[in-house]
Design a protein around this motif. Structure first.
Motif, PDB file in Angstrom:
ATOM      1  N   ASP A 126     -12.438   4.955 -20.301  1.00  0.00           N
ATOM      2  CA  ASP A 126     -13.182   6.148 -19.888  1.00  0.00           C
ATOM      3  C   ASP A 126     -12.674   6.740 -18.576  1.00  0.00           C
ATOM      4  OD1 ASP A 126     -13.988   4.237 -18.108  1.00  0.00           O
ATOM      5  OD2 ASP A 126     -16.147   4.475 -18.478  1.00  0.00           O
ATOM      6  N   GLY A 127     -11.595   6.186 -18.026  1.00  0.00           N
ATOM      7  CA  GLY A 127     -11.035   6.698 -16.780  1.00  0.00           C
ATOM      8  C   GLY A 127     -11.602   6.071 -15.533  1.00  0.00           C
ATOM      9  N   SER A 128     -12.559   5.169 -15.664  1.00  0.00           N
ATOM     10  CA  SER A 128     -13.136   4.523 -14.489  1.00  0.00           C
ATOM     11  C   SER A 128     -12.236   3.385 -14.018  1.00  0.00           C
ATOM     12  CB  SER A 128     -14.530   3.990 -14.806  1.00  0.00           C
ATOM     13  OG  SER A 128     -14.460   3.007 -15.834  1.00  0.00           O
ATOM     14  N   VAL A 129     -12.448   2.993 -12.770  1.00  0.00           N
ATOM     15  CA  VAL A 129     -11.639   1.931 -12.180  1.00  0.00           C
ATOM     16  C   VAL A 129     -12.205   0.582 -12.577  1.00  0.00           C
ATOM     17  CG1 VAL A 129     -10.814   0.929 -10.021  1.00  0.00           C
ATOM     18  CG2 VAL A 129     -11.010   3.404 -10.250  1.00  0.00           C
ATOM     19  N   PRO A 130     -11.377  -0.328 -13.091  1.00  0.00           N
ATOM     20  CA  PRO A 130     -11.889  -1.649 -13.475  1.00  0.00           C
ATOM     21  C   PRO A 130     -12.356  -2.426 -12.250  1.00  0.00           C
ATOM     22  CG  PRO A 130      -9.496  -1.623 -13.570  1.00  0.00           C
ATOM     23  CD  PRO A 130      -9.926  -0.212 -13.324  1.00  0.00           C
ATOM     24  N   GLY A 131     -13.280  -3.336 -12.474  1.00  0.00           N
ATOM     25  CA  GLY A 131     -13.792  -4.145 -11.384  1.00  0.00           C
ATOM     26  C   GLY A 131     -12.800  -5.213 -10.969  1.00  0.00           C
ATOM     27  N   GLY A 132     -13.156  -5.933  -9.935  1.00  0.00           N
ATOM     28  CA  GLY A 132     -12.297  -7.008  -9.455  1.00  0.00           C
ATOM     29  C   GLY A 132     -11.571  -6.630  -8.176  1.00  0.00           C
ATOM     30  N   THR A 133     -11.110  -7.640  -7.485  1.00  0.00           N
ATOM     31  CA  THR A 133     -10.388  -7.478  -6.223  1.00  0.00           C
ATOM     32  C   THR A 133      -9.000  -8.070  -6.356  1.00  0.00           C
ATOM     33  OG1 THR A 133     -12.457  -7.644  -4.989  1.00  0.00           O
ATOM     34  CG2 THR A 133     -10.413  -7.974  -3.750  1.00  0.00           C
ATOM     35  N   ASN A 134      -8.034  -7.392  -5.794  1.00  0.00           N
ATOM     36  CA  ASN A 134      -6.661  -7.891  -5.831  1.00  0.00           C
ATOM     37  C   ASN A 134      -6.509  -9.008  -4.799  1.00  0.00           C
ATOM     38  OD1 ASN A 134      -3.972  -8.233  -6.358  1.00  0.00           O
ATOM     39  ND2 ASN A 134      -3.305  -6.322  -5.397  1.00  0.00           N
ATOM     40  N   LEU A 135      -6.318 -10.230  -5.281  1.00  0.00           N
ATOM     41  CA  LEU A 135      -6.178 -11.382  -4.394  1.00  0.00           C
ATOM     42  C   LEU A 135      -4.746 -11.613  -3.946  1.00  0.00           C
ATOM     43  CD1 LEU A 135      -8.561 -13.889  -6.224  1.00  0.00           C
ATOM     44  CD2 LEU A 135      -9.087 -12.297  -4.360  1.00  0.00           C
ATOM     45  N   VAL A 136      -3.809 -10.824  -4.491  1.00  0.00           N
ATOM     46  CA  VAL A 136      -2.408 -10.921  -4.075  1.00  0.00           C
ATOM     47  C   VAL A 136      -2.229  -9.992  -2.885  1.00  0.00           C
ATOM     48  CG1 VAL A 136      -0.006 -10.621  -4.749  1.00  0.00           C
ATOM     49  CG2 VAL A 136      -1.684 -11.423  -6.416  1.00  0.00           C
ATOM     50  N   SER A 137      -2.079 -10.535  -1.705  1.00  0.00           N
ATOM     51  CA  SER A 137      -2.013  -9.722  -0.496  1.00  0.00           C
ATOM     52  C   SER A 137      -0.718  -9.998   0.250  1.00  0.00           C
ATOM     53  CB  SER A 137      -3.201 -10.025   0.420  1.00  0.00           C
ATOM     54  OG  SER A 137      -3.212 -11.392   0.790  1.00  0.00           O
ATOM     55  N   GLY A 138      -0.451  -9.149   1.217  1.00  0.00           N
ATOM     56  CA  GLY A 138       0.707  -9.344   2.091  1.00  0.00           C
ATOM     57  C   GLY A 138       2.001  -8.808   1.547  1.00  0.00           C
ATOM     58  N   GLY A 139       1.984  -8.215   0.355  1.00  0.00           N
ATOM     59  CA  GLY A 139       3.219  -7.714  -0.222  1.00  0.00           C
ATOM     60  C   GLY A 139       3.579  -6.342   0.315  1.00  0.00           C
ATOM     61  N   SER A 140       4.835  -6.029   0.299  1.00  0.00           N
ATOM     62  CA  SER A 140       5.322  -4.720   0.723  1.00  0.00           C
ATOM     63  C   SER A 140       6.686  -4.498   0.105  1.00  0.00           C
ATOM     64  CB  SER A 140       5.419  -4.634   2.247  1.00  0.00           C
ATOM     65  OG  SER A 140       6.065  -3.430   2.637  1.00  0.00           O
ATOM     66  N   SER A 141       6.978  -3.239  -0.237  1.00  0.00           N
ATOM     67  CA  SER A 141       8.298  -2.895  -0.751  1.00  0.00           C
ATOM     68  C   SER A 141       9.115  -2.140   0.286  1.00  0.00           C
ATOM     69  CB  SER A 141       8.166  -2.046  -2.026  1.00  0.00           C
ATOM     70  OG  SER A 141       7.742  -2.862  -3.105  1.00  0.00           O
ATOM     71  N   SER A 142       8.634  -2.114   1.511  1.00  0.00           N
ATOM     72  CA  SER A 142       9.378  -1.435   2.562  1.00  0.00           C
ATOM     73  C   SER A 142      10.646  -2.209   2.893  1.00  0.00           C
ATOM     74  CB  SER A 142       8.517  -1.288   3.817  1.00  0.00           C
ATOM     75  OG  SER A 142       9.271  -0.789   4.894  1.00  0.00           O
ATOM     76  N   ALA A 143      11.747  -1.479   3.035  1.00  0.00           N
ATOM     77  CA  ALA A 143      13.016  -2.101   3.426  1.00  0.00           C
ATOM     78  C   ALA A 143      13.239  -2.038   4.928  1.00  0.00           C
ATOM     79  CB  ALA A 143      14.173  -1.411   2.709  1.00  0.00           C
ATOM     80  N   ASP A 144      12.277  -1.492   5.651  1.00  0.00           N
ATOM     81  CA  ASP A 144      12.438  -1.332   7.096  1.00  0.00           C
ATOM     82  C   ASP A 144      12.129  -2.648   7.792  1.00  0.00           C
ATOM     83  OD1 ASP A 144      12.872  -0.236   9.547  1.00  0.00           O
ATOM     84  OD2 ASP A 144      10.951   0.804   9.671  1.00  0.00           O
ATOM     85  N   ARG A 145      13.108  -3.537   7.779  1.00  0.00           N
ATOM     86  CA  ARG A 145      12.935  -4.862   8.363  1.00  0.00           C
ATOM     87  C   ARG A 145      14.138  -5.193   9.225  1.00  0.00           C
ATOM     88  NH1 ARG A 145      11.912  -7.709   2.476  1.00  0.00           N
ATOM     89  NH2 ARG A 145      10.486  -6.106   1.662  1.00  0.00           N
ATOM     90  N   LEU A 146      13.901  -5.981  10.263  1.00  0.00           N
ATOM     91  CA  LEU A 146      15.003  -6.461  11.089  1.00  0.00           C
ATOM     92  C   LEU A 146      15.882  -7.411  10.284  1.00  0.00           C
ATOM     93  CD1 LEU A 146      13.410  -7.181  14.579  1.00  0.00           C
ATOM     94  CD2 LEU A 146      15.105  -5.431  14.027  1.00  0.00           C
ATOM     95  N   GLY A 147      17.158  -7.447  10.628  1.00  0.00           N
ATOM     96  CA  GLY A 147      18.064  -8.366   9.966  1.00  0.00           C
ATOM     97  C   GLY A 147      17.704  -9.812  10.245  1.00  0.00           C
ATOM     98  N   ARG A 148      18.104 -10.696   9.346  1.00  0.00           N
ATOM     99  CA  ARG A 148      17.817 -12.120   9.513  1.00  0.00           C
ATOM    100  C   ARG A 148      18.543 -12.676  10.724  1.00  0.00           C
ATOM    101  NH1 ARG A 148      18.665 -15.061   3.806  1.00  0.00           N
ATOM    102  NH2 ARG A 148      18.907 -16.782   5.315  1.00  0.00           N
TER     103      ARG A 148
END
Length: 725
Positions: A126-148
């Motif tokens: 029906d277009g509504s948002v499903p319930g629940g909470t995303n327990l996977v945290s801390g992720g990012s796809s940003s490449a703006d990181r200092l070199g190792r």
């Protein structure tokens, strides 16, 4: 016999340095450019596959996509398939819920590994948002990181070794009159430099095998581009060690062999550098190689001077060394600064990224370190060398100390450069436009209703309503209800939110009531005890997942600087060449009259042509007087802009932004892949809306194109990338 051995060694060095270790296109730091589904997307239909596009080609043997549900449990998906810079995997039929795409890749060239993750949501039927909470945290796809840190340390050690090798060879060649003690010291410096280069090669191999941990060691070294360049670098380090061992017997031949090893090693770094991954990589790599070569030559000469001062005698022929040393150092300092400016323009495509990206911040730190370095170098050039040549009291020890200070400051700059080599360039980082909260006031019977939505994006938002009477005073109400209707698809039913009172005339609520990109109509219903119900409507367009940016594709000899035209880039190069010729005129005149005339001619030609090209181009309207873009460049806006472009613009500007040949138009349509980056959004809007007098470009606003459609078109134009002709 030994001279024949050295000749053979030089031939081997040349062959290794020029050996092409593979035919894959060059790349470094494959940052995520776009994804399907997009990050934080809300989808009415479950996606059938995940498609990730990166800025550069990636190695499928060490790159993978995984899918996790909201609890972190892995969802079985198809095998990861890599084609060039694209990675994809098929998905099973997904139920409504929150999912997380987790990816990792390895650059095909330099072996740098990147990883990231992002969520997306599959909506209920029906277009509504499903319930629940995303327990996977801390992720990012940003490449703006200092070199190792490990990669930075290994690169720093390798550069230190090359500086010591270059120093021993350079001072040996510049100072054939060197006393025996100085020659022994230079041989020791060469052996130390060779040891550092060999040690760095060994540590670099450990990093390579760690990155390609799933491959056999032999395959990682032979069948990967970075592995083949590592083999070349290791062979050059070993050859440098052999040449250093022969330095005492054949100093000049060994010195030329050492310089060959240094030059070949620097080329292997350039071939796996950021410069090899940009459009116009031929120009960028030439700039990078000249910059690295100038730095190593300058600091190498300084290190050689330190060694010579340490092991030389007070009455040694310092005057002969200092005259030659000063000429070399002055030329290399100028070349270093000039190529540094050009390199910054290649890798940083906007001034804002100097402070908004880590690469830019490291560059600023490097510039800050260069200031004291130049100060110490100026003192040594003006006073230190004079004291040494005049053999004043305390020399050569005093000169050794000040030259060592110059070398130490230079090594700090080298460390910053090593960190930059391991950090994703600013050009690969796409900075999202600012998301603007929505706020608008509309009448409703005798009320003034103000609706604000923050941050006005797909997904979770805070909704606030303020009610004011005719005199502006807060108006009371029993309740306020919002009804959300999606205008792009009438089959999606409405949803409602009853706001809670916050104070006199103020109501608020929160929730994911704008889950999809596109146009929404929000109805505000106000119920009062002593007056009729009041209603009003607001048209809202929430910003969705950012879909801007463009691929960094282009030919080897394409324009390397984003935001500059060929005229501007060429003009800047000529101005720098003219400045160099002007600075060299005095020394050139002392060498020979013809050399002096050539320097004067180069000065006039460089400045004249440079100014003509750099400033003889059209000026842009000041950005302060231009309209700002009110439409966030999400996937919905890009898709609408693409449809408008294909319907109205392809005939003159081509499908890719490059005009097709054979058009009977004068002036000929512009190449949008080159000219769009040179103009702000507001200028592009005016070009489209008002047309360009004297050309075939019509005023599209007069043709019926709305303001919102023009902004959609502007957003799409920003995705056009240079293409190989």
């Amino acid at each position: 016999m030994r001279r024949g051995t050295l000749a053979l060694l030089l031939a081997v060095l040349a062959a290794v340095a020029l050996w092409p270790p593979g035919g894959q296109p060059a790349a470094a730091h494959a940052a995520l450019r776009s994804s399907e589904p997009a990050a934080n997307a809300f989808l009415r239909q479950p996606p059938k596959e995940v498609i990730l596009d990166f800025t550069e080609p990636i190695d499928g043997r060490a790159s993978r996509i995984r899918l996790l549900d909201a609890t972190g449990r892995e969802v079985a998906i198809g095998d990861t398939v890599v084609t060039g810079s694209r990675m994809r995997a098929t998905l099973p039929a997904l139920e409504p819920g929150i999912y997380n795409v987790v990816w990792n890749n390895v650059s095909l060239v330099d072996g740098h590994a990147l990883s990231g993750s992002y969520p997306f949501t599959v909506l209920n039927p029906d277009g509504s948002v499903p319930g629940g909470t995303n327990l996977v945290s801390g992720g990012s796809s940003s490449a703006d990181r200092l070199g190792r840190a490990d990669g930075t340390a290994v690169r720093s050690l390798a550069l230190l070794g090359l500086i010591l090798l270059a120093g021993a060879a350079t001072v040996t060649l510049l100072w054939p009159e060197a006393p025996a003690g100085a020659r022994r010291g230079l041989r020791g410096a060469a052996l130390l430099g060779a040891g550092a280069a060999i040690g760095a090669a060994g540590l670099s191999l450990a990093l390579l095998l760690d990155t390609y941990s799933g491959l056999p060691a032999a395959e990682a070294m032979v069948d990967t581009r970075f592995g083949r360049y590592w083999l070349a670098r290791a062979a050059l380090a070993a050859a440098a060690g052999a040449a250093a061992a022969l330095h005492s017997r054949h100093p000049r031949a060994a010195s030329w062999a050492l310089l060959g090893a240094v030059g070949g090693s620097l080329w292997t770094f350039t071939a796996t550098s950021h410069a090899a991954a940009v459009p116009g990589s031929g120009w960028a790599m030439a700039i990078d190689a000249a910059h690295a070569g100038a730095a190593v030559a300058w600091l190498g000469a300084v290190s050689g001077a330190v060694v010579a001062a340490r092991f030389g005698q007070r009455h040694a022929p310092w005057r002969a060394l200092m005259r030659r040393f000063t000429r070399l150092a002055s030329a290399m300092v100028f070349l270093l600064l000039a190529t540094g400016l050009l390199g910054a323009l290649v890798h940083i495509d906007s001034t804002a990224k100097l402070t908004e990206t880590r690469y830019g911040l490291v560059l600023l730190a490097k510039l800050a370190l260069i200031v004291p370095l130049l100060g110490i170098a100026l003192y040594n050039a003006r006073r230190g060398r004079v004291r040494l040549m005049e053999e004043r009291r305390g020399e050569p020890r005093r000169f050794m100390l000040t030259a060592a200070a110059e070398l130490a400051a230079g090594l700090l700059v080298v460390g910053a450069a090593a960190l930059m080599s391991q950090t994703t360039t600013s050009r690969s980082i796409v900075i999202e436009p600012e998301r603007r909260p929505f706020e608008m006031t509309a009448p409703a019977n005798d009320l003034r209703v103000t609706l604000s939505i923050d941050p006005n994006q797909t997904g979770l938002n805070t909704f606030r309503v303020r009610l004011a009477g005719a005199g502006g005073a807060p108006a009371a109400a029993q309740f306020v209800r919002l009804t959300f209707r999606y205008q792009e698809d009438q089959s999606l039913g409405p949803s409602t939110l009853v706001l809670s009172p916050d104070g006199p005339g103020e109501f608020s609520g929160q929730g994911p009531y704008l889950p999809l990109e596109g146009r929404w109509r929000v109805e505000v219903e106000v119920r009062r005890a002593d007056a009729d119900d009041a209603r009003t409507f607001f048209d809202v367009r929430p910003s969705g997942a950012f879909a801007g940016g463009s691929a960094t594709t282009g030919g080897r000899w394409a324009l390397p600087t984003a935001g500059l035209s060929w005229n501007q880039f060429g003009g800047l190069v000529l101005l720098l060449a003219g400045l160099g010729a002007a600075l060299a005129r005095g020394e050139a005149r002392r060498l020979h009259r013809i050399a002096g005339r050539a320097a004067s001619t180069g000065t006039l030609a460089g400045f004249g042509l440079g100014v003509l090209l750099l400033f003889g181009v059209h000026a842009h309207e000041p950005q302060a007087g231009l309209p700002s873009n009110p439409v966030f460049p999400d996937a919905d806006s890009i898709a609408k802009g693409r449809a408008l472009y294909e319907a109205n613009c392809i005939a003159c500007h081509g499908r890719t932004g490059v005009p097709p040949p054979g058009l009977n138009l004068n002036p000929y349509p512009l190449d949008l892949t080159v000219h769009v980056p040179q103009h702000p959004d507001g200028q592009l809007y005016r070009f489209i809306a008002n047309g360009i007098p004297g050309t075939a470009m019509p005023a599209w606003k007069e043709q019926g194109m709305t303001d919102e459609e023009i902004w959609h078109l502007v957003n799409y134009l920003r995705t056009l990338a240079p293409v190989t002709q």
